[in-house]
Design a protein around this motif. Structure first.
Motif, PDB file in Angstrom:
ATOM      1  N   ARG A 135      -9.238 -18.117  -9.959  1.00 51.04           N
ATOM      2  CA  ARG A 135      -8.835 -18.443 -11.326  1.00 51.04           C
ATOM      3  C   ARG A 135      -9.470 -17.511 -12.356  1.00 51.04           C
ATOM      4  NH1 ARG A 135      -9.422 -23.673  -9.033  1.00 51.04           N
ATOM      5  NH2 ARG A 135     -11.652 -23.677  -9.574  1.00 51.04           N
ATOM      6  N   SER A 136     -10.240 -16.542 -11.891  1.00 60.23           N
ATOM      7  CA  SER A 136     -10.948 -15.656 -12.817  1.00 60.23           C
ATOM      8  C   SER A 136     -10.462 -14.217 -12.654  1.00 60.23           C
ATOM      9  CB  SER A 136     -12.456 -15.727 -12.560  1.00 60.23           C
ATOM     10  OG  SER A 136     -12.769 -15.159 -11.306  1.00 60.23           O
ATOM     11  N   TYR A 143     -13.407 -23.070 -18.666  1.00 66.73           N
ATOM     12  CA  TYR A 143     -13.432 -24.487 -18.319  1.00 66.73           C
ATOM     13  C   TYR A 143     -13.225 -25.338 -19.572  1.00 66.73           C
ATOM     14  CZ  TYR A 143     -15.500 -23.256 -13.795  1.00 66.73           C
ATOM     15  OH  TYR A 143     -15.721 -22.740 -12.543  1.00 66.73           O
ATOM     16  N   SER A 144     -12.781 -26.562 -19.361  1.00 62.79           N
ATOM     17  CA  SER A 144     -12.717 -27.519 -20.464  1.00 62.79           C
ATOM     18  C   SER A 144     -14.118 -27.748 -21.014  1.00 62.79           C
ATOM     19  CB  SER A 144     -12.136 -28.846 -19.975  1.00 62.79           C
ATOM     20  OG  SER A 144     -12.306 -29.855 -20.953  1.00 62.79           O
ATOM     21  N   ILE A 193      -9.338 -23.458 -15.903  1.00 58.83           N
ATOM     22  CA  ILE A 193      -8.053 -22.880 -16.277  1.00 58.83           C
ATOM     23  C   ILE A 193      -8.023 -21.428 -15.824  1.00 58.83           C
ATOM     24  CG2 ILE A 193      -8.805 -22.189 -18.600  1.00 58.83           C
ATOM     25  CD1 ILE A 193      -5.989 -23.153 -19.565  1.00 58.83           C
ATOM     26  N   GLY A 194      -6.918 -21.012 -15.247  1.00 61.95           N
ATOM     27  CA  GLY A 194      -6.791 -19.660 -14.722  1.00 61.95           C
ATOM     28  C   GLY A 194      -6.522 -18.634 -15.808  1.00 61.95           C
ATOM     29  N   LEU A 195      -6.937 -17.393 -15.541  1.00 61.12           N
ATOM     30  CA  LEU A 195      -6.719 -16.322 -16.517  1.00 61.12           C
ATOM     31  C   LEU A 195      -6.620 -14.977 -15.811  1.00 61.12           C
ATOM     32  CD1 LEU A 195      -9.725 -14.816 -16.718  1.00 61.12           C
ATOM     33  CD2 LEU A 195     -10.256 -16.832 -18.061  1.00 61.12           C
ATOM     34  N   THR A 207      -2.196 -23.877 -17.039  1.00 57.81           N
ATOM     35  CA  THR A 207      -2.945 -24.840 -17.828  1.00 57.81           C
ATOM     36  C   THR A 207      -4.113 -25.344 -16.991  1.00 57.81           C
ATOM     37  OG1 THR A 207      -2.749 -26.773 -19.280  1.00 57.81           O
ATOM     38  CG2 THR A 207      -1.601 -26.875 -17.144  1.00 57.81           C
ATOM     39  N   PHE A 208      -4.830 -26.364 -17.462  1.00 57.23           N
ATOM     40  CA  PHE A 208      -5.976 -26.878 -16.722  1.00 57.23           C
ATOM     41  C   PHE A 208      -5.554 -27.404 -15.350  1.00 57.23           C
ATOM     42  CE2 PHE A 208      -7.475 -27.452 -21.175  1.00 57.23           C
ATOM     43  CZ  PHE A 208      -8.634 -26.704 -21.095  1.00 57.23           C
ATOM     44  N   ASN A 209      -6.435 -27.273 -14.377  1.00 58.42           N
ATOM     45  CA  ASN A 209      -6.109 -27.702 -13.015  1.00 58.42           C
ATOM     46  C   ASN A 209      -6.352 -29.186 -12.786  1.00 58.42           C
ATOM     47  OD1 ASN A 209      -8.904 -27.677 -13.044  1.00 58.42           O
ATOM     48  ND2 ASN A 209      -9.110 -26.707 -11.031  1.00 58.42           N
ATOM     49  N   SER A 210      -6.785 -29.897 -13.824  1.00 56.32           N
ATOM     50  CA  SER A 210      -7.010 -31.335 -13.738  1.00 56.32           C
ATOM     51  C   SER A 210      -6.906 -31.918 -15.135  1.00 56.32           C
ATOM     52  CB  SER A 210      -8.390 -31.630 -13.133  1.00 56.32           C
ATOM     53  OG  SER A 210      -8.608 -33.021 -13.004  1.00 56.32           O
TER      54      SER A 210
END
Length: 219
Positions: A135-136, A143-144, A193-195, A207-210
């Motif tokens: 995800r990086s 992260y949130s 979150i992936g970027l 979007t967020f994974n959870s």
């Protein structure tokens, strides 16, 4: 030997609660967190037990829509909000930045919901787990900024352990390994979150994974 929380070197990030004097407070780091965190407790805590649909799913206004693929990131700091953050703006092992998504296609800064607040940081790639690396890009992770225990802002950076800490109840999260809980009352890791990096720009890939927030999973 495990260190006690009181002996850890913890750097407080600016609190996520919006204020009208963000720019003035920026020049007074010793007072920034104390004052704004009190404001956060007074304003945010009473609404924490509202249904999560009142926050995350309130997408009728563009600035409240959740992050999505293609969004860039901009500073949460009021005086710099709207400036797109680039890879060259990040220094490896600096404390995480508090940021929000920026829909460049529609020129909308998504700062209308605190559930959109994100911790952005650059760490050495060799410190990241295999799952985190997916995800990086070039060591940049996101992260949130909302604690999964009680919804407080995650503002502490435990520099010697390279972990995040929530000041409310001292939940500690490991950003090097998918944001998993290291210690404290939180039972769920920070949503990631992936970027990707393109031409020095940091671009979200999903979007967020959870789900964002605390308590029971929203239906």
């Amino acid at each position: 030997m495990t260190q006690n929380a009181s002996s850890k070197k913890i750097i407080d990030l600016p609190c996520s609660q919006k204020t009208n004097d963000d720019d003035v407070a920026q020049n007074h780091p010793d007072n920034y967190f104390r004052r704004d965190f009190v404001k956060y407790l007074a304003v945010a805590i009473p609404i924490m037990n509202l249904p999560l649909s009142s926050g995350v799913n309130a997408t009728t206004k563009p600035e409240r829509r959740p992050p999505q693929a293609g969004d860039r990131l901009t500073y949460f700091q009021k005086s710099k909000r709207g400036q797109i953050i680039k890879l060259s703006d990040l220094k490896e092992l600096d404390k995480p930045l508090l940021v929000v998504p920026f829909d460049v296609e529609n020129n909308v800064v998504k700062d209308g919901s605190r559930y959109n607040q994100i911790l952005l940081q650059k760490l050495p790639s060799e410190l990241l787990s295999a799952e985190t690396k997916k995800r990086s890009d070039q060591g940049v992770i996101a992260y949130s900024a909302i604690c999964t225990h009680a919804g407080c802002p995650v503002t502490g950076w435990v520099a010697d352990e390279k972990n995040y800490m929530c000041p409310c109840h001292q939940s500690v999260f490991n950003p090097k390994d998918s944001g998993v809980v290291v210690s404290g009352p939180a039972t769920r890791g920070l949503p990631a979150i992936g970027l990707k990096i393109e031409a020095d720009e940091i671009i979200l890939t999903n979007t967020f994974n959870s789900w964002i927030g605390f308590g029971k999973r929203p239906k």
